[in-house]
Design a protein around this motif. Structure first.
Motif, PDB file in Angstrom:
ATOM      1  N   ILE A 157       0.852  -1.107  -0.168  1.00  0.00           N
ATOM      2  CA  ILE A 157      -0.204   0.014   0.049  1.00  0.00           C
ATOM      3  C   ILE A 157       1.007   1.266  -0.043  1.00  0.00           C
ATOM      4  CG2 ILE A 157      -1.876  -1.182   1.091  1.00  0.00           C
ATOM      5  CD1 ILE A 157      -0.983   0.180   3.632  1.00  0.00           C
ATOM      6  N   THR A 158       2.011   1.106   0.184  1.00  0.00           N
ATOM      7  CA  THR A 158       3.238   2.247   0.157  1.00  0.00           C
ATOM      8  C   THR A 158       4.304   1.378  -0.345  1.00  0.00           C
ATOM      9  OG1 THR A 158       3.915   2.127   2.516  1.00  0.00           O
ATOM     10  CG2 THR A 158       1.975   3.420   2.019  1.00  0.00           C
ATOM     11  N   ALA A 159       5.567   2.023  -0.458  1.00  0.00           N
ATOM     12  CA  ALA A 159       6.694   1.414  -0.776  1.00  0.00           C
ATOM     13  C   ALA A 159       7.182   0.791   0.373  1.00  0.00           C
ATOM     14  CB  ALA A 159       7.909   2.409  -1.322  1.00  0.00           C
ATOM     15  N   TRP A 160       6.771   0.806   1.549  1.00  0.00           N
ATOM     16  CA  TRP A 160       7.465   0.169   2.706  1.00  0.00           C
ATOM     17  C   TRP A 160       6.462  -0.619   3.409  1.00  0.00           C
ATOM     18  CZ3 TRP A 160       7.389   5.388   1.585  1.00  0.00           C
ATOM     19  CH2 TRP A 160       8.842   5.638   1.222  1.00  0.00           C
ATOM     20  N   ARG A 161       5.089  -0.567   3.169  1.00  0.00           N
ATOM     21  CA  ARG A 161       4.163  -1.409   3.557  1.00  0.00           C
ATOM     22  C   ARG A 161       3.525  -2.527   2.783  1.00  0.00           C
ATOM     23  NH1 ARG A 161       0.282   2.404   7.095  1.00  0.00           N
ATOM     24  NH2 ARG A 161      -0.448   0.436   8.003  1.00  0.00           N
ATOM     25  N   ARG A 162       3.701  -3.975   3.311  1.00  0.00           N
ATOM     26  CA  ARG A 162       3.547  -4.856   2.565  1.00  0.00           C
ATOM     27  C   ARG A 162       2.609  -5.899   3.339  1.00  0.00           C
ATOM     28  NH1 ARG A 162       7.758  -8.925  -0.355  1.00  0.00           N
ATOM     29  NH2 ARG A 162       6.592 -10.530  -1.142  1.00  0.00           N
ATOM     30  N   ASN A 163       1.255  -6.433   2.708  1.00  0.00           N
ATOM     31  CA  ASN A 163       0.414  -7.060   3.291  1.00  0.00           C
ATOM     32  C   ASN A 163      -0.184  -8.227   2.581  1.00  0.00           C
ATOM     33  OD1 ASN A 163       0.517  -6.339   6.210  1.00  0.00           O
ATOM     34  ND2 ASN A 163      -0.341  -4.472   5.334  1.00  0.00           N
ATOM     35  N   ALA A 164      -0.528  -9.324   2.975  1.00  0.00           N
ATOM     36  CA  ALA A 164      -1.566 -10.053   2.047  1.00  0.00           C
ATOM     37  C   ALA A 164      -2.878  -9.806   2.377  1.00  0.00           C
ATOM     38  CB  ALA A 164      -1.050 -11.525   2.390  1.00  0.00           C
ATOM     39  N   TYR A 165      -3.779  -9.921   1.263  1.00  0.00           N
ATOM     40  CA  TYR A 165      -5.127  -9.627   1.406  1.00  0.00           C
ATOM     41  C   TYR A 165      -6.037 -10.619   0.649  1.00  0.00           C
ATOM     42  CZ  TYR A 165      -3.905  -4.734   2.587  1.00  0.00           C
ATOM     43  OH  TYR A 165      -3.318  -3.765   3.401  1.00  0.00           O
ATOM     44  N   TRP A 166      -7.238 -11.042   1.344  1.00  0.00           N
ATOM     45  CA  TRP A 166      -8.058 -11.875   0.934  1.00  0.00           C
ATOM     46  C   TRP A 166      -9.291 -11.279   0.520  1.00  0.00           C
ATOM     47  CZ3 TRP A 166      -6.520 -17.060   0.475  1.00  0.00           C
ATOM     48  CH2 TRP A 166      -5.577 -17.326   1.412  1.00  0.00           C
ATOM     49  N   GLY A 167     -10.096 -11.961  -0.590  1.00  0.00           N
ATOM     50  CA  GLY A 167     -11.426 -11.712  -1.055  1.00  0.00           C
ATOM     51  C   GLY A 167     -12.337 -12.654  -0.048  1.00  0.00           C
ATOM     52  N   GLN A 168     -13.715 -12.065  -0.455  1.00  0.00           N
ATOM     53  CA  GLN A 168     -14.544 -12.810   0.319  1.00  0.00           C
ATOM     54  C   GLN A 168     -15.000 -14.221   0.150  1.00  0.00           C
ATOM     55  OE1 GLN A 168     -15.244 -10.889  -2.134  1.00  0.00           O
ATOM     56  NE2 GLN A 168     -16.833 -11.737  -3.258  1.00  0.00           N
ATOM     57  N   GLY A 169     -14.685 -14.570  -1.165  1.00  0.00           N
ATOM     58  CA  GLY A 169     -14.701 -16.115  -1.489  1.00  0.00           C
ATOM     59  C   GLY A 169     -15.903 -16.126  -2.547  1.00  0.00           C
ATOM     60  N   THR A 170     -15.881 -17.032  -3.438  1.00  0.00           N
ATOM     61  CA  THR A 170     -17.178 -17.289  -4.350  1.00  0.00           C
ATOM     62  C   THR A 170     -17.247 -18.777  -4.458  1.00  0.00           C
ATOM     63  OG1 THR A 170     -17.898 -16.820  -6.574  1.00  0.00           O
ATOM     64  CG2 THR A 170     -15.534 -17.169  -6.479  1.00  0.00           C
ATOM     65  N   GLN A 171     -18.653 -19.379  -4.299  1.00  0.00           N
ATOM     66  CA  GLN A 171     -18.963 -20.781  -4.415  1.00  0.00           C
ATOM     67  C   GLN A 171     -18.804 -21.226  -5.891  1.00  0.00           C
ATOM     68  OE1 GLN A 171     -19.939 -22.736  -1.553  1.00  0.00           O
ATOM     69  NE2 GLN A 171     -19.473 -24.184  -3.222  1.00  0.00           N
ATOM     70  N   VAL A 172     -18.309 -22.140  -6.012  1.00  0.00           N
ATOM     71  CA  VAL A 172     -18.103 -23.101  -7.172  1.00  0.00           C
ATOM     72  C   VAL A 172     -18.517 -24.490  -6.843  1.00  0.00           C
ATOM     73  CG1 VAL A 172     -16.785 -24.330  -8.829  1.00  0.00           C
ATOM     74  CG2 VAL A 172     -16.193 -21.899  -8.164  1.00  0.00           C
ATOM     75  N   THR A 173     -19.702 -24.903  -7.508  1.00  0.00           N
ATOM     76  CA  THR A 173     -20.324 -26.225  -7.233  1.00  0.00           C
ATOM     77  C   THR A 173     -20.365 -26.808  -8.606  1.00  0.00           C
ATOM     78  OG1 THR A 173     -21.560 -25.273  -5.387  1.00  0.00           O
ATOM     79  CG2 THR A 173     -22.231 -27.506  -6.670  1.00  0.00           C
ATOM     80  N   VAL A 174     -19.703 -28.202  -8.535  1.00  0.00           N
ATOM     81  CA  VAL A 174     -19.933 -29.035  -9.770  1.00  0.00           C
ATOM     82  C   VAL A 174     -20.775 -30.233  -9.404  1.00  0.00           C
ATOM     83  CG1 VAL A 174     -18.360 -30.183 -11.519  1.00  0.00           C
ATOM     84  CG2 VAL A 174     -17.347 -28.182 -10.091  1.00  0.00           C
ATOM     85  N   SER A 175     -21.753 -30.358 -10.236  1.00  0.00           N
ATOM     86  CA  SER A 175     -22.840 -31.127  -9.978  1.00  0.00           C
ATOM     87  C   SER A 175     -23.693 -31.475 -11.108  1.00  0.00           C
ATOM     88  CB  SER A 175     -23.600 -30.870  -8.621  1.00  0.00           C
ATOM     89  OG  SER A 175     -24.475 -31.900  -8.523  1.00  0.00           O
ATOM     90  N   SER A 176     -24.248 -32.625 -11.447  1.00  0.00           N
ATOM     91  CA  SER A 176     -25.274 -32.935 -12.401  1.00  0.00           C
ATOM     92  C   SER A 176     -26.601 -33.058 -11.689  1.00  0.00           C
ATOM     93  CB  SER A 176     -24.865 -34.194 -12.870  1.00  0.00           C
ATOM     94  OG  SER A 176     -24.990 -35.197 -12.173  1.00  0.00           O
TER      95      SER A 176
END
Length: 120
Positions: free
Chosen positions: A101-120
């Motif tokens: 977010i600046t040249a000196w501040r580094r972090n990991a960020y996550w999204g809220q998630g999205t559902q994937v369903t594989v089914s017949s």
């Protein structure tokens, strides 16, 4: 503030395809690696695919040859093209970004998630 917003999940039949997108927005200085993780019910979150700022990629053995990760640096967006989907791919898929977010501040960020369903 930084936000990661995923889209593209849904219900698909075995053998089908989906494309996930994740856009990072907010006060971003630069983005390093981006990745997709997934978590199935009763299981731990696992890495699906990752891509560095230079475009190097890595995949879980279970998705090699079926999934492709890519990114558009101009749009701060990472994609996951998922082909030949299997029921065992069913999970919540999360986007992850290692960014500054600046040249000196580094972090990991996550999204809220999205559902994937594989089914017949």
């Amino acid at each position: 503030q930084v936000q990661l917003v995923e889209s593209g999940g849904g219900l698909v039949q075995p053998g089908g395809s989906l494309r996930l997108s994740c856009e990072a927005s907010g006060s971003i200085f630069s983005i390093n690696a981006m990745a997709w993780y997934r978590q199935a019910p009763g299981k731990e979150r696992e890495l699906v695919a990752g891509i560095t700022g230079g475009g190097n990629t890595d995949y879980a053995d279970s998705v090699k040859g079926r999934f492709t990760i890519s990114r558009d640096n101009g749009k701060n967006t990472v994609y996951l093209q998922m082909n030949i989907l299997k029921p065992e791919d069913t999970a919540i898929y999360y986007c992850n970004a290692d960014l500054r977010i600046t040249a000196w501040r580094r972090n990991a960020y996550w999204g809220q998630g999205t559902q994937v369903t594989v089914s017949s």
